[in-house]
Design a protein around this motif. Structure first.
Motif, mmCIF file in Angstrom:
data_model
loop_
_atom_site.group_PDB
_atom_site.id
_atom_site.type_symbol
_atom_site.label_atom_id
_atom_site.label_comp_id
_atom_site.label_asym_id
_atom_site.label_seq_id
_atom_site.Cartn_x
_atom_site.Cartn_y
_atom_site.Cartn_z
ATOM 1 N N ASN A 58 65.221 -16.741 19.697
ATOM 2 C CA ASN A 58 64.131 -15.812 19.994
ATOM 3 C C ASN A 58 64.514 -14.412 19.540
ATOM 4 N N SER A 59 63.843 -13.931 18.504
ATOM 5 C CA SER A 59 64.206 -12.637 17.911
ATOM 6 C C SER A 59 64.003 -11.470 18.872
ATOM 7 N N VAL A 60 63.104 -11.644 19.858
ATOM 8 C CA VAL A 60 62.873 -10.567 20.819
ATOM 9 C C VAL A 60 64.111 -10.298 21.676
ATOM 10 N N LEU A 61 65.011 -11.271 21.738
ATOM 11 C CA LEU A 61 66.237 -11.120 22.527
ATOM 12 C C LEU A 61 67.435 -10.707 21.673
ATOM 13 N N HIS A 62 67.190 -10.352 20.430
ATOM 14 C CA HIS A 62 68.290 -9.930 19.566
ATOM 15 C C HIS A 62 68.599 -8.450 19.805
ATOM 16 N N THR A 63 69.074 -8.158 21.018
ATOM 17 C CA THR A 63 69.453 -6.807 21.429
ATOM 18 C C THR A 63 70.886 -6.855 21.957
ATOM 19 N N PRO A 64 71.538 -5.681 22.086
ATOM 20 C CA PRO A 64 72.935 -5.687 22.558
ATOM 21 C C PRO A 64 73.132 -6.409 23.882
ATOM 22 N N MET A 65 72.244 -6.185 24.860
ATOM 23 C CA MET A 65 72.422 -6.794 26.173
ATOM 24 C C MET A 65 72.438 -8.319 26.080
ATOM 25 N N TYR A 66 71.525 -8.865 25.296
ATOM 26 C CA TYR A 66 71.438 -10.325 25.194
ATOM 27 C C TYR A 66 72.489 -10.891 24.239
ATOM 28 N N PHE A 67 72.936 -10.083 23.296
ATOM 29 C CA PHE A 67 74.057 -10.504 22.449
ATOM 30 C C PHE A 67 75.302 -10.754 23.314
ATOM 31 N N PHE A 68 75.571 -9.832 24.240
ATOM 32 C CA PHE A 68 76.716 -10.010 25.140
ATOM 33 C C PHE A 68 76.483 -11.176 26.100
ATOM 34 N N LEU A 69 75.240 -11.353 26.533
ATOM 35 C CA LEU A 69 74.938 -12.467 27.433
ATOM 36 C C LEU A 69 75.157 -13.813 26.742
ATOM 37 N N ALA A 123 82.440 -4.750 28.667
ATOM 38 C CA ALA A 123 81.582 -4.343 27.546
ATOM 39 C C ALA A 123 80.117 -4.350 27.949
ATOM 40 N N MET A 124 79.724 -5.326 28.769
ATOM 41 C CA MET A 124 78.343 -5.396 29.247
ATOM 42 C C MET A 124 78.020 -4.211 30.154
ATOM 43 N N ALA A 125 78.980 -3.798 30.976
ATOM 44 C CA ALA A 125 78.778 -2.622 31.832
ATOM 45 C C ALA A 125 78.646 -1.358 30.984
ATOM 46 N N LEU A 126 79.447 -1.264 29.935
ATOM 47 C CA LEU A 126 79.355 -0.117 29.020
ATOM 48 C C LEU A 126 77.988 -0.060 28.350
ATOM 49 N N ASP A 127 77.482 -1.220 27.964
ATOM 50 C CA ASP A 127 76.157 -1.295 27.350
ATOM 51 C C ASP A 127 75.081 -0.774 28.301
ATOM 52 N N ARG A 128 75.139 -1.174 29.574
ATOM 53 C CA ARG A 128 74.148 -0.712 30.559
ATOM 54 C C ARG A 128 74.296 0.795 30.802
ATOM 55 N N TYR A 129 75.531 1.287 30.783
ATOM 56 C CA TYR A 129 75.766 2.723 30.985
ATOM 57 C C TYR A 129 75.113 3.539 29.869
ATOM 58 N N VAL A 130 75.331 3.121 28.626
ATOM 59 C CA VAL A 130 74.744 3.854 27.497
ATOM 60 C C VAL A 130 73.222 3.756 27.529
ATOM 61 N N ALA A 131 72.690 2.569 27.871
ATOM 62 C CA ALA A 131 71.240 2.372 27.881
ATOM 63 C C ALA A 131 70.554 3.251 28.917
ATOM 64 N N ILE A 132 71.187 3.454 30.065
ATOM 65 C CA ILE A 132 70.547 4.194 31.152
ATOM 66 C C ILE A 132 70.897 5.684 31.125
ATOM 67 N N CYS A 147 78.627 -3.673 18.757
ATOM 68 C CA CYS A 147 78.573 -4.841 19.648
ATOM 69 C C CYS A 147 79.474 -5.970 19.150
ATOM 70 N N VAL A 148 79.434 -6.212 17.853
ATOM 71 C CA VAL A 148 80.282 -7.269 17.278
ATOM 72 C C VAL A 148 81.759 -6.933 17.472
ATOM 73 N N HIS A 149 82.109 -5.668 17.266
ATOM 74 C CA HIS A 149 83.497 -5.252 17.450
ATOM 75 C C HIS A 149 83.934 -5.403 18.907
ATOM 76 N N LEU A 150 83.082 -5.035 19.851
ATOM 77 C CA LEU A 150 83.423 -5.187 21.272
ATOM 78 C C LEU A 150 83.620 -6.657 21.635
ATOM 79 N N ALA A 151 82.760 -7.520 21.105
ATOM 80 C CA ALA A 151 82.904 -8.957 21.367
ATOM 81 C C ALA A 151 84.186 -9.495 20.739
ATOM 82 N N MET A 152 84.484 -9.064 19.517
ATOM 83 C CA MET A 152 85.701 -9.534 18.834
ATOM 84 C C MET A 152 86.952 -9.071 19.570
ATOM 85 N N VAL A 153 86.924 -7.834 20.075
ATOM 86 C CA VAL A 153 88.070 -7.333 20.846
ATOM 87 C C VAL A 153 88.252 -8.148 22.117
#
Length: 320
Positions: A58-69, A123-132, A147-153
């Motif tokens: 689902n392309s609508v979920l191709h966002t950082p939050m759902y990438f981490f999920l 990383a997910m908490a950091l994403d929510r911090y930046v978003a809000i 996001c890819v770098h955070l996941a790879m790390v």
């Protein structure tokens, strides 16, 4: 019950196989536990696989939050698969032995997925911090590359820690006893079977726990402290509610995961009891991975809609 390790020793010195302690001597209790764990394992695999598939398709979920999920769901699948199949086998099999290499392999993958999940939750908490807290800079600061770098790390740190800890522990000599007072090859129970002084190894396990469990947790606490401060000064009640609703699922998952894991790896050794360690391990290896998909799907309308679309597509393909 004490096992005779001489049958599993090489030249009557080094133990080459271990055996997991029995859950119960009562067959009916073992069968009941087998059934419950199998059902939870199946629910965990199905739920996490569906969430990863829904996000992927689902392309609508191709966002950082759902990438981490999606990454979290993949980690949960690996996490449970590294432990539960062997646990289920031990419940119904008379022979509960595991080779030293097999035990080391299980320890590596369990540590890999566990430490990676700690880092990914941060990383997910950091994403929510930046978003809000910095919504105008969200697109640039949480770009696809970031996001890819955070996941790879996250995955890389888990792999390095898993290799290092497993190699360090299995470089020790094991001369008996050979019964693991646990249901999988976790670090503390294996260390308890090693011969000689293991204080350096125990210190290494504790140091890694501080760095790779406590540090991400402190980052999560810091992120949500800033988020809470930002939410409290929002003029709109609807804005406050929306901001908090995007964080509540993640906070619940963090509480479940860290609540049980921190007691196991950060509490002093003297305060541990085998029964409590097994109960906590059962919680964070079986129950928590099963609950995570439920938490994220029930509290998130976008995930629920994507799941229905994904299931609808599969139904069309099935009957088409």
């Amino acid at each position: 019950m004490s096992l005779n390790c001489s049958l599993w020793q090489d030249n009557s010195v080094s133990v080459k196989h271990f055996a997991f302690a029995k859950f119960s001597e009562v067959t009916e209790q073992c069968f009941l536990l087998f059934t419950l764990i199998l059902l939870m394992f199946s629910a965990s695999l199905t739920g996490n696989a569906l969430i990863a598939l829904a996000i992927w398709t689902n392309s609508v979920l191709h966002t950082p939050m759902y990438f981490f999920l999606a990454n979290l769901s993949l980690l949960e699948i690996g996490y449970t698969c590294s432990v539960i199949p062997k646990m289920l086998q031990s419940l119904v099999s008379e022979v509960q032995a595991v080779s030293q290499k097999g035990c080391a392999t299980q320890m590596f993958f369990f540590t890999l997925f566990g430490i990676s999940e700690c880092c990914l939750l941060a990383a997910m908490a950091l994403d929510r911090y930046v978003a809000i807290c910095s919504p105008l800079h969200y697109v640039t600061r949480m770009s696809r590359g970031v996001c890819v770098h955070l996941a790879m790390v996250s995955w890389g740190v888990g792999c390095i820690v898993g290799l290092g800890q497993t190699n360090y522990i299995f470089s020790l000599n094991f001369c008996g006893p050979c019964e693991i007072d646990h249901f999988f090859c976790d670090l503390p129970p294996i260390l308890a079977l090693a011969c000689g002084d293991t204080s350096h190894n125990e210190a290494a396990v504790f140091a890694v726990a501080i760095l790779c469990i406590s540090s991400p947790f402190l980052l999560i606490i810091a992120s949500y402290s800033r988020i809470l401060a930002a939410v409290l000064i929002m003029p709109s009640p609807e804005g406050r509610q929306k901001a908090l609703s995007t964080c509540s699922s993640h906070l619940f998952v963090v509480t479940l995961f860290y609540g049980s894991g921190s007691v196991t790896y950060l509490m002093p050794k003297a305060s541990h009891s085998p029964g409590m360690d097994k109960l906590l391990a059962l919680f964070y290896t079986v129950v928590t991975p099963m609950l995570n998909p439920i938490i994220y799907s029930l509290r998130n309308n976008e995930v629920k809609a994507a799941l229905w679309r994904t299931l609808g597509k599969k139904k069309v393909l099935t009957y088409g």
